[in-house]
Design a protein around this motif. Structure first.
Motif, PDB file in Angstrom:
ATOM      1  N   PRO A 184       0.814  -1.218   0.000  1.00  0.00           N
ATOM      2  CA  PRO A 184       0.000   0.000   0.000  1.00  0.00           C
ATOM      3  C   PRO A 184       0.851   1.274   0.000  1.00  0.00           C
ATOM      4  O   PRO A 184       2.007   1.266   0.424  1.00  0.00           O
ATOM      5  CB  PRO A 184      -0.789  -0.091   1.306  1.00  0.00           C
ATOM      6  N   VAL A 185       0.262   2.361  -0.430  1.00  0.00           N
ATOM      7  CA  VAL A 185       0.919   3.670  -0.453  1.00  0.00           C
ATOM      8  C   VAL A 185       1.145   4.132   0.989  1.00  0.00           C
ATOM      9  O   VAL A 185       0.270   4.010   1.833  1.00  0.00           O
ATOM     10  CB  VAL A 185       0.048   4.689  -1.217  1.00  0.00           C
ATOM     11  N   LYS A 186       2.349   4.664   1.240  1.00  0.00           N
ATOM     12  CA  LYS A 186       2.714   5.166   2.570  1.00  0.00           C
ATOM     13  C   LYS A 186       3.411   6.519   2.429  1.00  0.00           C
ATOM     14  O   LYS A 186       4.045   6.806   1.422  1.00  0.00           O
ATOM     15  CB  LYS A 186       3.669   4.192   3.282  1.00  0.00           C
ATOM     16  N   TRP A 187       3.326   7.345   3.483  1.00  0.00           N
ATOM     17  CA  TRP A 187       3.960   8.654   3.493  1.00  0.00           C
ATOM     18  C   TRP A 187       5.454   8.487   3.760  1.00  0.00           C
ATOM     19  O   TRP A 187       5.845   7.804   4.696  1.00  0.00           O
ATOM     20  CB  TRP A 187       3.314   9.521   4.578  1.00  0.00           C
ATOM     21  N   ASN A 188       6.274   9.111   2.919  1.00  0.00           N
ATOM     22  CA  ASN A 188       7.732   9.022   3.036  1.00  0.00           C
ATOM     23  C   ASN A 188       8.365  10.395   2.940  1.00  0.00           C
ATOM     24  O   ASN A 188       7.823  11.294   2.303  1.00  0.00           O
ATOM     25  CB  ASN A 188       8.309   8.167   1.895  1.00  0.00           C
ATOM     26  N   PHE A 189       9.522  10.518   3.561  1.00  0.00           N
ATOM     27  CA  PHE A 189      10.361  11.697   3.402  1.00  0.00           C
ATOM     28  C   PHE A 189      11.413  11.360   2.352  1.00  0.00           C
ATOM     29  O   PHE A 189      11.900  10.230   2.299  1.00  0.00           O
ATOM     30  CB  PHE A 189      11.043  12.072   4.708  1.00  0.00           C
ATOM     31  N   VAL A 190      11.745  12.341   1.535  1.00  0.00           N
ATOM     32  CA  VAL A 190      12.787  12.163   0.531  1.00  0.00           C
ATOM     33  C   VAL A 190      14.018  12.917   1.009  1.00  0.00           C
ATOM     34  O   VAL A 190      13.951  14.117   1.289  1.00  0.00           O
ATOM     35  CB  VAL A 190      12.349  12.693  -0.857  1.00  0.00           C
ATOM     36  N   TYR A 191      15.114  12.193   1.128  1.00  0.00           N
ATOM     37  CA  TYR A 191      16.395  12.778   1.508  1.00  0.00           C
ATOM     38  C   TYR A 191      17.323  12.717   0.311  1.00  0.00           C
ATOM     39  O   TYR A 191      17.185  11.847  -0.558  1.00  0.00           O
ATOM     40  CB  TYR A 191      17.025  11.993   2.662  1.00  0.00           C
ATOM     41  N   GLN A 192      18.280  13.633   0.282  1.00  0.00           N
ATOM     42  CA  GLN A 192      19.233  13.661  -0.821  1.00  0.00           C
ATOM     43  C   GLN A 192      20.635  13.905  -0.278  1.00  0.00           C
ATOM     44  O   GLN A 192      20.824  14.683   0.661  1.00  0.00           O
ATOM     45  CB  GLN A 192      18.871  14.768  -1.806  1.00  0.00           C
ATOM     46  N   ILE A 193      21.590  13.207  -0.879  1.00  0.00           N
ATOM     47  CA  ILE A 193      23.004  13.444  -0.600  1.00  0.00           C
ATOM     48  C   ILE A 193      23.641  13.811  -1.931  1.00  0.00           C
ATOM     49  O   ILE A 193      23.516  13.070  -2.910  1.00  0.00           O
ATOM     50  CB  ILE A 193      23.691  12.195  -0.007  1.00  0.00           C
ATOM     51  N   ASP A 194      24.304  14.961  -1.964  1.00  0.00           N
ATOM     52  CA  ASP A 194      24.978  15.411  -3.180  1.00  0.00           C
ATOM     53  C   ASP A 194      26.435  14.971  -3.159  1.00  0.00           C
ATOM     54  O   ASP A 194      27.093  15.003  -2.104  1.00  0.00           O
ATOM     55  CB  ASP A 194      24.908  16.935  -3.300  1.00  0.00           C
ATOM     56  N   LYS A 195      26.937  14.618  -4.326  1.00  0.00           N
ATOM     57  CA  LYS A 195      28.328  14.166  -4.472  1.00  0.00           C
ATOM     58  C   LYS A 195      29.308  15.188  -3.899  1.00  0.00           C
ATOM     59  O   LYS A 195      30.241  14.825  -3.178  1.00  0.00           O
ATOM     60  CB  LYS A 195      28.627  13.910  -5.949  1.00  0.00           C
ATOM     61  N   VAL A 196      29.101  16.461  -4.192  1.00  0.00           N
ATOM     62  CA  VAL A 196      30.009  17.512  -3.723  1.00  0.00           C
ATOM     63  C   VAL A 196      30.076  17.524  -2.200  1.00  0.00           C
ATOM     64  O   VAL A 196      31.160  17.572  -1.609  1.00  0.00           O
ATOM     65  CB  VAL A 196      29.561  18.901  -4.255  1.00  0.00           C
ATOM     66  N   ASN A 197      28.910  17.448  -1.549  1.00  0.00           N
ATOM     67  CA  ASN A 197      28.882  17.439  -0.083  1.00  0.00           C
ATOM     68  C   ASN A 197      29.503  16.166   0.475  1.00  0.00           C
ATOM     69  O   ASN A 197      30.215  16.208   1.473  1.00  0.00           O
ATOM     70  CB  ASN A 197      27.452  17.596   0.441  1.00  0.00           C
ATOM     71  N   TRP A 198      29.229  15.028  -0.157  1.00  0.00           N
ATOM     72  CA  TRP A 198      29.764  13.746   0.286  1.00  0.00           C
ATOM     73  C   TRP A 198      31.292  13.767   0.244  1.00  0.00           C
ATOM     74  O   TRP A 198      31.961  13.351   1.186  1.00  0.00           O
ATOM     75  CB  TRP A 198      29.212  12.613  -0.574  1.00  0.00           C
ATOM     76  N   GLU A 199      31.830  14.256  -0.849  1.00  0.00           N
ATOM     77  CA  GLU A 199      33.285  14.296  -0.995  1.00  0.00           C
ATOM     78  C   GLU A 199      33.922  15.252   0.015  1.00  0.00           C
ATOM     79  O   GLU A 199      35.039  15.047   0.453  1.00  0.00           O
ATOM     80  CB  GLU A 199      33.671  14.666  -2.416  1.00  0.00           C
ATOM     81  N   THR A 200      33.195  16.307   0.395  1.00  0.00           N
ATOM     82  CA  THR A 200      33.708  17.271   1.365  1.00  0.00           C
ATOM     83  C   THR A 200      33.781  16.680   2.763  1.00  0.00           C
ATOM     84  O   THR A 200      34.750  16.929   3.485  1.00  0.00           O
ATOM     85  CB  THR A 200      32.796  18.526   1.393  1.00  0.00           C
ATOM     86  N   ILE A 201      32.788  15.870   3.140  1.00  0.00           N
ATOM     87  CA  ILE A 201      32.756  15.334   4.514  1.00  0.00           C
ATOM     88  C   ILE A 201      33.354  13.941   4.625  1.00  0.00           C
ATOM     89  O   ILE A 201      33.504  13.436   5.728  1.00  0.00           O
ATOM     90  CB  ILE A 201      31.322  15.370   5.093  1.00  0.00           C
TER      91      ILE A 201
END
Length: 178
Positions: free
Chosen positions: A160-177
């Motif tokens: 069934p359909v459920k409420w979800n949050f969408v998160y994003q990780i950007d390559k630039v930020n990932w490489e920085t941290i």
């Protein structure tokens, strides 16, 4: 783009290998723990018939993995890549679950780090769909640098359909941290 959705990945803690049909019983033995799913939108995934549907979706995705702890060769869980979008230069990571015996021991972080490092060789952003009430996963994703970008309704494979949050990780930020 040569993004193989089922590479074999490993680090000192875990080994991530493509999921096979023959993995069903062993993976279900891990997934049959109701506490794994208590914050998940589909809380009854510990039941065999519901997990069979989940597993079928995993196999059809052609991006699913089984995760082993290297030291003991015990199954630590599962995850997958899905929704590869070459135009948007993005891929989603999700459908992840970790056996309770490995909670809080770095296995989820090790898994996501391997998957993110690999994905960012091919795409500029990674998307995570997380159940609105799945606070553990939200917190773990935020620790990796994920930012909540929207809220949507998601119908997991055959569920069934459920409420979800969408998160994003950007390559630039990932490489920085990392």
């Amino acid at each position: 783009m040569n993004f193989d959705l089922q590479p074999t990945l490993e680090n000192d803690l875990i080994k991530v290998v493509p999921l096979k049909e023959s993995d069903f019983e062993a993976l279900f033995a891990v997934a049959s723990d109701p506490l794994i799913w208590e914050q998940h939108p589909n809380r009854d995934r510990y039941k065999r018939d519901v997990f069979e549907n989940f597993f079928k979706g995993a196999m059809e995705s052609k991006g699913a993995f089984i995760v082993y702890e290297k030291e003991t060769n015990k199954i630590a869980g599962s995850s997958r890549y899905y929704e590869l979008d070459e135009e948007d230069s993005s891929v989603a990571i999700g459908y992840t679950f970790i056996a309770r015996e490995f909670w809080g021991k770095g296995h989820n972080k090790a898994l996501k780090t391997l998957m993110l490092d690999y994905a960012f060789q091919f795409v500029d952003k990674v998307i995570l769909h997380i159940g609105a009430m799945n606070f553990r996963s939200q917190k773990a994703s935020e620790k990796l640098g994920a930012i909540k970008i929207s809220e949507i309704e998601v119908a997991y494979y055959g569920e069934p359909v459920k409420w979800n949050f969408v998160y994003q990780i950007d390559k630039v930020n990932w490489e920085t941290i990392h």
